[in-house]
Design a protein around this motif. Sequence first.
Motif, short mmCIF file in Angstrom:
data_model
loop_
_atom_site.label_atom_id
_atom_site.label_comp_id
_atom_site.label_asym_id
_atom_site.label_seq_id
_atom_site.Cartn_x
_atom_site.Cartn_y
_atom_site.Cartn_z
N GLN A 54 0.80 -1.22 0.00
CA GLN A 54 0.00 0.00 0.00
C GLN A 54 0.84 1.27 0.00
O GLN A 54 0.30 2.36 -0.14
CB GLN A 54 -0.94 0.01 1.21
CG GLN A 54 -1.95 -1.11 1.16
CD GLN A 54 -2.85 -1.09 2.38
OE1 GLN A 54 -2.55 -0.48 3.38
NE2 GLN A 54 -3.98 -1.77 2.28
N ALA A 55 2.12 1.16 0.11
CA ALA A 55 2.99 2.34 0.16
C ALA A 55 3.07 3.01 -1.22
O ALA A 55 3.04 2.35 -2.25
CB ALA A 55 4.40 1.95 0.61
N ASP A 56 3.17 4.34 -1.21
CA ASP A 56 3.35 5.09 -2.45
C ASP A 56 4.73 4.80 -3.02
O ASP A 56 5.67 4.49 -2.29
CB ASP A 56 3.21 6.59 -2.19
CG ASP A 56 1.79 6.99 -1.82
OD1 ASP A 56 0.85 6.29 -2.22
OD2 ASP A 56 1.63 8.01 -1.12
N VAL A 57 4.86 4.94 -4.32
CA VAL A 57 6.15 4.71 -4.98
C VAL A 57 7.12 5.83 -4.62
O VAL A 57 6.77 7.01 -4.69
CB VAL A 57 5.97 4.65 -6.51
CG1 VAL A 57 7.32 4.49 -7.19
CG2 VAL A 57 5.05 3.53 -6.90
N VAL A 58 8.30 5.45 -4.19
CA VAL A 58 9.36 6.41 -3.88
C VAL A 58 10.49 6.14 -4.88
O VAL A 58 11.02 5.04 -4.94
CB VAL A 58 9.87 6.24 -2.43
CG1 VAL A 58 11.04 7.16 -2.15
CG2 VAL A 58 8.74 6.48 -1.45
N ALA A 64 15.47 11.30 1.97
CA ALA A 64 14.38 11.37 2.95
C ALA A 64 13.04 11.42 2.23
O ALA A 64 12.91 12.03 1.16
CB ALA A 64 14.56 12.60 3.83
N ASN A 65 12.03 10.76 2.81
CA ASN A 65 10.71 10.74 2.21
C ASN A 65 9.63 10.81 3.28
O ASN A 65 9.92 10.81 4.47
CB ASN A 65 10.54 9.49 1.33
CG ASN A 65 10.72 8.21 2.11
OD1 ASN A 65 10.02 7.94 3.07
ND2 ASN A 65 11.69 7.40 1.70
N PHE A 66 8.38 10.87 2.85
CA PHE A 66 7.24 11.01 3.76
C PHE A 66 6.46 9.72 3.93
O PHE A 66 5.30 9.74 4.32
CB PHE A 66 6.29 12.10 3.25
CG PHE A 66 6.85 13.48 3.31
CD1 PHE A 66 6.87 14.18 4.51
CD2 PHE A 66 7.36 14.09 2.18
CE1 PHE A 66 7.39 15.45 4.57
CE2 PHE A 66 7.87 15.36 2.23
CZ PHE A 66 7.89 16.05 3.43
N CYS A 67 7.05 8.59 3.64
CA CYS A 67 6.34 7.31 3.71
C CYS A 67 5.83 7.04 5.13
O CYS A 67 6.59 7.09 6.10
CB CYS A 67 7.24 6.17 3.26
SG CYS A 67 6.41 4.57 3.25
N ASP A 68 4.53 6.76 5.24
CA ASP A 68 3.92 6.48 6.54
C ASP A 68 4.20 5.06 7.02
O ASP A 68 3.98 4.73 8.19
CB ASP A 68 2.40 6.67 6.47
CG ASP A 68 2.02 8.13 6.28
OD1 ASP A 68 2.78 9.01 6.74
OD2 ASP A 68 0.96 8.39 5.68
#
Length: 97
Positions: A54-58, A64-68
Amino acid sequence: MEVKLICFSCSKEIPVAGHIGRRDECPHCRADVHVCKNCDFYDAKVYNECRETQADVVREKDRANFCDYFTPRKGGAGGIDKKAALRAAAEALFKKS
């Protein structure tokens, strides 16, 4: 609870107590800590290099990213550089005496 995280960049241990923020940096090499390569879900062999479906593509796995779904990789698994280890083994094998 303190987690022992191995930096993906310098392979040194980073003591982490509590939440890892998006702007946290490695105290040794100043690399970002909240990155895919330091996450437990990171796997270079799967689609989008992430086992969390379910994670957004990085795109940039070392920034650094905003992955929850970020979960610090425990132990030393994040710091192992297989490519460098294989290269060192090959050089040792073919080293002239």
